[in-house]
Design an enzyme around this catalytic site. Structure first.
Site, PDB file in Angstrom:
ATOM      1  N   ASP A  92       0.945  -1.264   0.013  1.00 37.60           N
ATOM      2  CA  ASP A  92      -0.011   0.164   0.090  1.00 37.60           C
ATOM      3  C   ASP A  92       0.709   1.031   0.118  1.00 37.60           C
ATOM      4  OD1 ASP A  92      -2.884   1.389   0.793  1.00 37.60           O
ATOM      5  OD2 ASP A  92      -1.477   2.201   1.798  1.00 37.60           O
ATOM      6  N   TYR A 150       3.268   9.716  -0.515  1.00 34.84           N
ATOM      7  CA  TYR A 150       4.315   9.455   0.307  1.00 34.84           C
ATOM      8  C   TYR A 150       5.537   9.516  -0.219  1.00 34.84           C
ATOM      9  CZ  TYR A 150       0.235   6.355   2.452  1.00 34.84           C
ATOM     10  OH  TYR A 150      -0.680   5.982   3.025  1.00 34.84           O
ATOM     11  N   LYS A 156      -2.749   5.912  -4.197  1.00 32.68           N
ATOM     12  CA  LYS A 156      -4.017   6.794  -3.960  1.00 32.68           C
ATOM     13  C   LYS A 156      -3.627   8.157  -4.499  1.00 32.68           C
ATOM     14  CE  LYS A 156      -3.617   4.848   0.711  1.00 32.68           C
ATOM     15  NZ  LYS A 156      -2.323   4.645   1.056  1.00 32.68           N
ATOM     16  N   HIS A 211      -7.510   9.473  -1.872  1.00 31.19           N
ATOM     17  CA  HIS A 211      -6.836   9.512  -0.769  1.00 31.19           C
ATOM     18  C   HIS A 211      -7.616  10.520   0.458  1.00 31.19           C
ATOM     19  CE1 HIS A 211      -2.630   9.366   1.012  1.00 31.19           C
ATOM     20  NE2 HIS A 211      -3.563   9.141   2.226  1.00 31.19           N
ATOM     21  N   SER A 267     -10.679   6.665   0.185  1.00 26.53           N
ATOM     22  CA  SER A 267      -9.931   6.357   1.594  1.00 26.53           C
ATOM     23  C   SER A 267     -10.358   7.699   2.386  1.00 26.53           C
ATOM     24  CB  SER A 267      -8.518   6.533   1.285  1.00 26.53           C
ATOM     25  OG  SER A 267      -8.068   6.453   2.549  1.00 26.53           O
ATOM     26  N   ASN A 268     -10.815   7.475   3.649  1.00 29.14           N
ATOM     27  CA  ASN A 268     -10.993   8.579   4.567  1.00 29.14           C
ATOM     28  C   ASN A 268     -12.473   9.115   4.210  1.00 29.14           C
ATOM     29  OD1 ASN A 268      -8.666   8.792   6.240  1.00 29.14           O
ATOM     30  ND2 ASN A 268      -7.553   9.206   4.334  1.00 29.14           N
TER      31      ASN A 268
END
Ligand SMILES: NC(=O)c1ccc[n+]([C@@H]2O[C@H](COP(=O)([O-])OP(=O)(O)OC[C@H]3O[C@@H](n4cnc5c(N)ncnc54)[C@H](OP(=O)(O)O)[C@@H]3O)[C@@H](O)[C@H]2O)c1
Length: 279
Positions: free
Chosen positions: A43, A48, A73, A106, A134-135
């Site tokens: 992941d 990142y 993401k 993301h 996500s989130n």
């Protein structure tokens, strides 16, 4: 390895390896050690800064691409159809692959519907095997679930013993979206690794707090992607398929749920303003 089958039939390993906060210069080494340990699901994310390290390892490790399940993401700064589309191409290049297994939005900020359209298109073109979010807290998750053509296969949200996402899970289950945990150890917050309940349960099986925590999530149908830059911990976190928690153990751990984030709430205006600075 155990797998879940996503709503579009794609199989996803229940346990993977996360690389948030893994420095780009250490990523190749860490991902290679994770692969040697047995991890096949990795992941990463545009934000990142280490997609390239993941891609280099995939290219060098000698295993066929099909053995892996790669998640990345789209970051807020790439929100909107055109930017997201270009960023997906960039991610493919950095990951040195012609397809991504799972692509997520993301964060639910900015023109994320534009982002999602670009992701749907990439999915239809075969560049992505599954798409999701996500989130996305229940309100935004339900919105995109209802107003998208290709429904989100996964929602990756903060999930650990101290925030078990019971409410959010109800809705994801209702629409067949797989919950995936980020921060399965809450990055060590709340003195996680010394928790007496987890310690006591682990004692019965000769397992560590980390292993009991992961096992709890797996038995709660949550996909997990623990992060560690240490090989011994990668092994520890991988070694969770040879024991089973009883209903009584599960109930005790359920009692640890505080029902809220140990990081920040996406409902908090200050958090939202903080995310805006990254757009
Ligand atoms: N979608 C999102 O917004 C989002 C947000 C956060 C994370 N994620 C994803 O979820 C993955 C996991 O979450 P996370 O990295 O935030 O945190 P985490 O996995 O909950 O915790 C990682 C921390 O725990 C330590 N650790 C790992 N295994 C351990 C063990 N067996 N014993 C003791 N300490 C241990 C690690 O230290 P060492 O590395 O020093 O071993 C690191 O400090 C990320 O890597 C990323 O892929 C996604």
């Amino acid at each position: 390895m155990e797998y879940v089958t996503l709503k579009n039939g794609v199989k996803m390993p229940k346990l993977g390896y996360g690389v948030y906060q893994t420095p780009p210069e250490e990523t190749e080494k860490c991902v290679l050690e994770a692969i040697q340990t047995g991890y096949r699901s990795i992941d990463t994310a545009q934000a990142y800064g280490n997609e390239e390290g993941v891609g280099n390892t995939l290219a060098k490790c000698g295993l066929p691409r099909e053995e892996f399940f790669i998640t990345t993401k789209v970051w807020i700064s790439n929100a909107g159809y055109e930017k997201a589309k270009a960023s997906i191409e960039e991610s493919l290049k950095k990951l040195k692959t012609d397809y991504i297994d799972l692509l997520l939005i993301h964060q639910p900020f900015g023109d994320y519907y534009g982002t999602y359209r670009a992701m749907e298109e990439a999915y239809e073109e075969g560049k992505v095997r599954a798409i999701g979010v996500s989130n996305f807290y229940p309100d935004r998750y339900l919105d995109i679930e209802h107003f998208s053509k290709i429904k989100p296969a996964v929602n990756q949200v903060e999930t650990h013993v101290f925030w078990q996402q019971k409410e959010a899970k109800k809705y994801m289950k209702k629409y067949g979206t797989q919950i995936m945990s980020w921060g399965p150890f809450a990055e060590g917050k709340n003195d996680y690794f010394n928790n007496p309940v987890l310690k006591e349960i682990g004692g019965k099986y000769g397992k560590s707090v980390a292993q009991v925590a992961l096992r709890f999530l797996l038995q709660s149908d949550v996909v997990v992607i623990p992060k560690s830059v240490h090989k011994n911990r990668m092994e520890e976190n991988f070694n969770v398929f040879d024991f089973e928690l009883t209903a009584e153990d599960m109930a005790k751990i359920e009692g640890l749920d505080g029902g809220e984030s140990l990081f920040f709430s996406h409902y908090d205006p200050e958090t939202v303003e903080w995310f805006m600075t990254m757009a």
